[in-house]
Design an enzyme around this catalytic site. Sequence first.
Site, PDB file in Angstrom:
ATOM      1  N   GLN A  57       0.818  -1.214   0.000  1.00  0.00           N
ATOM      2  CA  GLN A  57       0.000   0.000   0.000  1.00  0.00           C
ATOM      3  C   GLN A  57       0.852   1.264   0.000  1.00  0.00           C
ATOM      4  O   GLN A  57       0.662   2.159  -0.835  1.00  0.00           O
ATOM      5  CB  GLN A  57      -0.922   0.014   1.223  1.00  0.00           C
ATOM      6  N   ASP A  88      14.767  -9.987  -1.779  1.00  0.00           N
ATOM      7  CA  ASP A  88      14.314 -10.557  -0.508  1.00  0.00           C
ATOM      8  C   ASP A  88      15.181 -10.011   0.622  1.00  0.00           C
ATOM      9  O   ASP A  88      16.357 -10.366   0.748  1.00  0.00           O
ATOM     10  CB  ASP A  88      14.405 -12.088  -0.567  1.00  0.00           C
ATOM     11  N   THR A 106       2.051  -8.515   6.900  1.00  0.00           N
ATOM     12  CA  THR A 106       1.001  -7.712   7.529  1.00  0.00           C
ATOM     13  C   THR A 106      -0.296  -8.464   7.800  1.00  0.00           C
ATOM     14  O   THR A 106      -1.218  -7.887   8.375  1.00  0.00           O
ATOM     15  CB  THR A 106       0.665  -6.491   6.645  1.00  0.00           C
ATOM     16  N   THR A 137       4.028  -0.255  13.549  1.00  0.00           N
ATOM     17  CA  THR A 137       2.586  -0.391  13.738  1.00  0.00           C
ATOM     18  C   THR A 137       2.132  -0.113  15.165  1.00  0.00           C
ATOM     19  O   THR A 137       2.906  -0.257  16.125  1.00  0.00           O
ATOM     20  CB  THR A 137       2.158  -1.828  13.359  1.00  0.00           C
ATOM     21  N   TYR A 190       2.148 -10.805  15.029  1.00  0.00           N
ATOM     22  CA  TYR A 190       2.397  -9.666  14.152  1.00  0.00           C
ATOM     23  C   TYR A 190       3.022  -8.509  14.925  1.00  0.00           C
ATOM     24  O   TYR A 190       4.086  -7.992  14.560  1.00  0.00           O
ATOM     25  CB  TYR A 190       1.102  -9.215  13.484  1.00  0.00           C
ATOM     26  N   LYS A 210       6.960  -7.111  14.693  1.00  0.00           N
ATOM     27  CA  LYS A 210       7.235  -5.733  14.303  1.00  0.00           C
ATOM     28  C   LYS A 210       8.028  -5.004  15.386  1.00  0.00           C
ATOM     29  O   LYS A 210       8.933  -4.218  15.082  1.00  0.00           O
ATOM     30  CB  LYS A 210       5.933  -4.992  14.014  1.00  0.00           C
ATOM     31  N   TRP A 265      -4.012   1.491  10.953  1.00  0.00           N
ATOM     32  CA  TRP A 265      -5.230   1.378  10.145  1.00  0.00           C
ATOM     33  C   TRP A 265      -5.000   1.949   8.738  1.00  0.00           C
ATOM     34  O   TRP A 265      -5.744   2.817   8.276  1.00  0.00           O
ATOM     35  CB  TRP A 265      -6.393   2.081  10.828  1.00  0.00           C
TER      36      TRP A 265
END
Length: 307
Positions: free
Chosen positions: A11, A36, A62, A101, A125, A129, A150
């Site tokens: 995104q 990678d 994610t 995040t 997750y 992170k 979000w």
Amino acid sequence: MRILVCGANGQVGREIVDRAAAAGVDVLATTRQTFDITQPRQVESLFERERPELVINAAAFTHVDNAETHSKEAYAINRDGPACLARLCAQADVPLFHLSTDYVFAGDANVPYKESDPTGPTGVYGASKLAGEQRIQAACPHHLILRTSWVYGVHGHNFVKTMLRLGAQRRALSVVADQVGCPTHAGSIADVLLTLARRYREEGRLAWGLYHYSGTPACSWYDFANEIFDQGHAQGLLAVKPSVSPINTDQYPTPARRPAWSVMDCSLFENTFGLQPDDWRSSLASVVAELGRQAAEDRGAPKRSHA
């Protein structure tokens, strides 16, 4: 300025690539299929060959629920990959921008989280992170870690696109109302990162560290969904607005526990860089309008004449 962008098909990564030319930077866009970050030899080879002047890591595992059953892959991408980039950036004296995040927090607060507040991820997750943040902080002095929340936009999978799809298929939907956070436009994140990259290019320095950046104001998923349907209907993406019923988290069980509170205090970022987070409702309007334009093209709508 030559910037290496990791995760260029995500995104935020897509938005960075799309906006790079206007920002006056040369982007080397990489995806996991071509580069990678979990493979040290690949990273070393690319650094030697391309010699980037700055690295933006938008690559991440994610999928929150899948991380619970694919923890090895999640840690490889969210912890080991950033650690590898940080080591090479430090050796080359190249800054590293990295996205993190709100899931690093437990979500049990009732006031916005500051960067200095204790972390406490409740799932793989968030834990992976957080581990990535810590590896970067330990290895690369010139780092900018941006925690956000979000994320939505035109590209990739996100809540906005899911709601518009379901809203076109159903007359009624139930959406969680007891989780509160701050929707953040992927394009706004990209703009911020490119702005700070330009500042570094012009000034040769930046206020390195960990910051929070998310949209305003805070809302629930239920509130967010209602605004999406209002705007989707106004833009013609939805012929009829579905009715939306609020439900609690325990009525919508998921493999990974979601934070009930994902609101972050962005004042340190604002005061340090003089950049204000966007009102997500305005940014949402631009996203919905673009999705409407794309839908019209897909339907073969006649193009407007400029004669």
